[in-house]
Design a protein around this motif. Sequence first.
Motif, PDB file in Angstrom:
ATOM      1  N   VAL A  74       0.849  -1.195   0.000  1.00 26.72           N
ATOM      2  CA  VAL A  74       0.000   0.000   0.000  1.00 26.72           C
ATOM      3  C   VAL A  74       0.887   1.248   0.000  1.00 26.72           C
ATOM      4  N   ASN A  75       1.962   1.185   0.746  1.00 27.59           N
ATOM      5  CA  ASN A  75       2.897   2.325   0.747  1.00 27.59           C
ATOM      6  C   ASN A  75       3.486   2.569  -0.640  1.00 27.59           C
ATOM      7  N   VAL A  76       3.812   1.489  -1.333  1.00 25.55           N
ATOM      8  CA  VAL A  76       4.360   1.639  -2.695  1.00 25.55           C
ATOM      9  C   VAL A  76       3.287   2.237  -3.616  1.00 25.55           C
ATOM     10  N   VAL A  77       2.048   1.818  -3.425  1.00 27.12           N
ATOM     11  CA  VAL A  77       0.944   2.373  -4.215  1.00 27.12           C
ATOM     12  C   VAL A  77       0.837   3.880  -3.977  1.00 27.12           C
ATOM     13  N   LEU A  78       0.835   4.271  -2.700  1.00 26.52           N
ATOM     14  CA  LEU A  78       0.657   5.691  -2.372  1.00 26.52           C
ATOM     15  C   LEU A  78       1.797   6.530  -2.945  1.00 26.52           C
ATOM     16  N   ASP A  79       2.983   5.966  -2.931  1.00 24.98           N
ATOM     17  CA  ASP A  79       4.135   6.668  -3.492  1.00 24.98           C
ATOM     18  C   ASP A  79       3.947   6.884  -5.006  1.00 24.98           C
ATOM     19  N   THR A  80       3.404   5.875  -5.670  1.00 25.99           N
ATOM     20  CA  THR A  80       3.167   5.988  -7.117  1.00 25.99           C
ATOM     21  C   THR A  80       2.172   7.112  -7.407  1.00 25.99           C
ATOM     22  N   LEU A  81       1.098   7.136  -6.620  1.00 21.97           N
ATOM     23  CA  LEU A  81       0.060   8.148  -6.852  1.00 21.97           C
ATOM     24  C   LEU A  81       0.627   9.545  -6.611  1.00 21.97           C
ATOM     25  N   GLU A  82       1.467   9.650  -5.607  1.00 22.43           N
ATOM     26  CA  GLU A  82       2.064  10.942  -5.305  1.00 22.43           C
ATOM     27  C   GLU A  82       2.878  11.458  -6.489  1.00 22.43           C
ATOM     28  N   GLU A  83       3.478  10.518  -7.216  1.00 19.65           N
ATOM     29  CA  GLU A  83       4.269  10.907  -8.398  1.00 19.65           C
ATOM     30  C   GLU A  83       3.388  11.121  -9.628  1.00 19.65           C
ATOM     31  N   GLY A  84       2.104  10.976  -9.445  1.00 18.55           N
ATOM     32  CA  GLY A  84       1.180  11.202 -10.562  1.00 18.55           C
ATOM     33  C   GLY A  84       0.943   9.973 -11.427  1.00 18.55           C
ATOM     34  N   GLY A  85       1.353   8.794 -10.955  1.00 17.60           N
ATOM     35  CA  GLY A  85       1.172   7.570 -11.749  1.00 17.60           C
ATOM     36  C   GLY A  85       0.011   6.724 -11.261  1.00 17.60           C
ATOM     37  N   GLN A  86      -0.225   5.625 -11.982  1.00 20.99           N
ATOM     38  CA  GLN A  86      -1.227   4.638 -11.570  1.00 20.99           C
ATOM     39  C   GLN A  86      -0.518   3.318 -11.310  1.00 20.99           C
TER      40      GLN A  86
END
Length: 735
Positions: free
Chosen positions: A241-253
């Motif tokens: 989940v942390n890796v997911v949130l990091d991706t979203l923060e960078e503007g990715g999916q």
Amino acid sequence: MKIESLDLPDEVIRFYLDSGIEELYPPQAEAIEKGLLEGKNLLAAIPTASGKTLLAELAMLKAIANGGKALYIVPLRALASEKFDRFRTFSSVQVKGEGNGGVRVGISTGDFESRDEWLGSNDIIVATSEKTDSLLRNETSWMQEITTIVVDEVHLLDSANRGPTLEVTLTKLMKLNPGCQIIALSATVGNAYEIADWLKGKLVLSEWRPTRLQEGVYFNGNINFHGSQKLIESRAKDEAVNVVLDTLEEGGQCLVFESSRKNSVSFAKRSGAKVAETLDKPTRKALDELVEEIIENGETEAANELAKCVRNGTAFHHAGLNSAHRRIVEDGFRANRIKVISSTPTLAAGLNLPARRVIIRSYRRYDPNYGMQPIPVLDYKQMAGRAGRPHLDPYGESVLIAKSYNEMTGLFDNYIDADAEDIWSKLGSENALRTHILSTIVNGFATTREGLIEFIEATFFAHQNDTWGIMDVVDECLDFLRYHGMLEGEDTLLPTVLGRLISTLYIDPLSGAYIVGGLKKAKAESITDMTLLHLICKTPDMRQLYMRSSDYEVINDIIMARSDEFAVIPPRSKELDYEWFMAEVKTALLVEDWINEKSLDQITKKFGVGEGDVHAFADIAEWLMHATSRLAGLIAPEMSTDISSHVALLEKRIHYGASSDLIELVSVRGIGRVRARKLYENGLKTVQDIKSSDIATVSELIGPKTARKLFEELGIASGLRPSGSAEGIKSETMS
Ligand code: ADP
């Protein structure tokens, strides 16, 4: 290499320039140099999204300009639609010269026992490998006009389920059209040269990608890449989940691959709670629209579960979803509304749905024989390769998850730095050969044992192995086919009428033997729906439900109570076969519930499956019941009782999921079994009853929108008296 420099009609060049493609990617340029536009056979083993489809398009358009016709073979129906939609964009390209219209494209994924001759006027035809095999078996005439064959995902030759069909289909096509150009597209596999060699083609082998891919392993708060690290902030207990949130923060999916459906659902739920906090107002609004669509298109509690996730910006995706939900999730992700999809690996094999980051949460998968096993490198590469959307993401990242330092180094060695495995033909088993030997003889590709050996010598199996090893399997298959009356003759092998029918019905000869045997044994006084449903569920063509530990007692009791209904005597409970028998009965019970109008919600809960599964079971059951109906017609004189009409009715009931009294109503397009039942229970039992009624009454029962459509369908001006013609309302094609 510039598109403009290619030896292609101006219209084709203009088409690509208009869509922003000016320069070929390096592997595409290599294919051109190796003779792609000069009719040479070619195997392109390159990563996903590196321009394989476009490479095939160039060859197909060139062939069409030369007066040829192309066949594009895909492994899955979903992929067939995707390619069909893509190729339809050529409809404005006048490659065949002024006045001859644009490129015509057709898709063939329907019934197996049909020739689809009408598709012959198209320039490109898209079909699954099974459908192509069936078209060959039914001797469709345009097959001989094909000048270019594209085989997508040819590495599936290695698949035990589908590989043999693909292999035999290609062998037949090469024999039928010896001058035909073959373009095979593959993931990068260890022995790509061997497939190219078999196809007598040049090899384009490349790791080039249009978007950079970084492969890493998450461990202890960091994603570790070769030579770099990325710190991941800890915001949730779950590392993924942390890796997911990091991706979203960078503007990715994010695409998250899980090992099971259950895990994919629970990850979508778990990550949703956190993802929701990151959504802005317009996204929330857009997601609310999707939620509404999901609820509208769902009949089970699973729809609510999916809707809850989607409201949070996450979704799960697996074969248990119904097709509407699958489409909503895929489109919602493409439109960047849904931020995270957690999926079983089906998505990696199927659709073109790339994301900035791919997280592979489990590199182990359940194997019924060996328990949890590490996945092949090829599967890992297919999943990792989904990372990075060409032209949209600056780069893509794939992330495996490790719990210890040792596990992390192991993952680097065994996946990231490893080469994909070699692929191996799976044609050698009796189960795979039986059906293909019959069809090879039926279609005249072999008429003697020697001819058959010669045919097998041309397969990929023989290219990799000494055929000596399978000659006794071939003989066993021939004996089986003779014993069951599908084949005659020793020196010359002649298919019987039964053999021919089984081949064109596209069922396994073993299924044919079970069905014929069952029909002959069935006694009029004990035949019920279950007799026939169990008969088809016993065949190897039927997919079977698993037995859960809670099922044993229930199914056992049902078998005892209904033992008279089975066409075969149930094995004794201590025998090994009993376990199989119980699974067959459980599967038959699912189909029985479906045709007795149990709700999808009830069925999915009772059998622990998804809506998508119920439809998949019903689809196979309908096809097998159709085969049973055709076989019953053929062997009628040998049957003690005529059950043809019973079988034919069952085929219809499985199609609609309805009881017999509802068939007339449910055959009208757009009603559906639930609404039809409502009409029926309120006295509108036939089409004539509806025609004699009025729109207000009907609207009250099934809603004004559907009522209006129904009246249009029946040719009745809303609210006015019927115009009298019932024509067109019962056409099967409308269902
Ligand atoms: P694959 O079949 O390998 O997944 P596609 O042929 O579908 O790849 O290409 C992926 C994307 O890249 C598509 O959007 C396609 O239009 C684009 N593409 C392919 N070749 C080129 C090229 N030479 N230049 C620019 N874009 C390209």
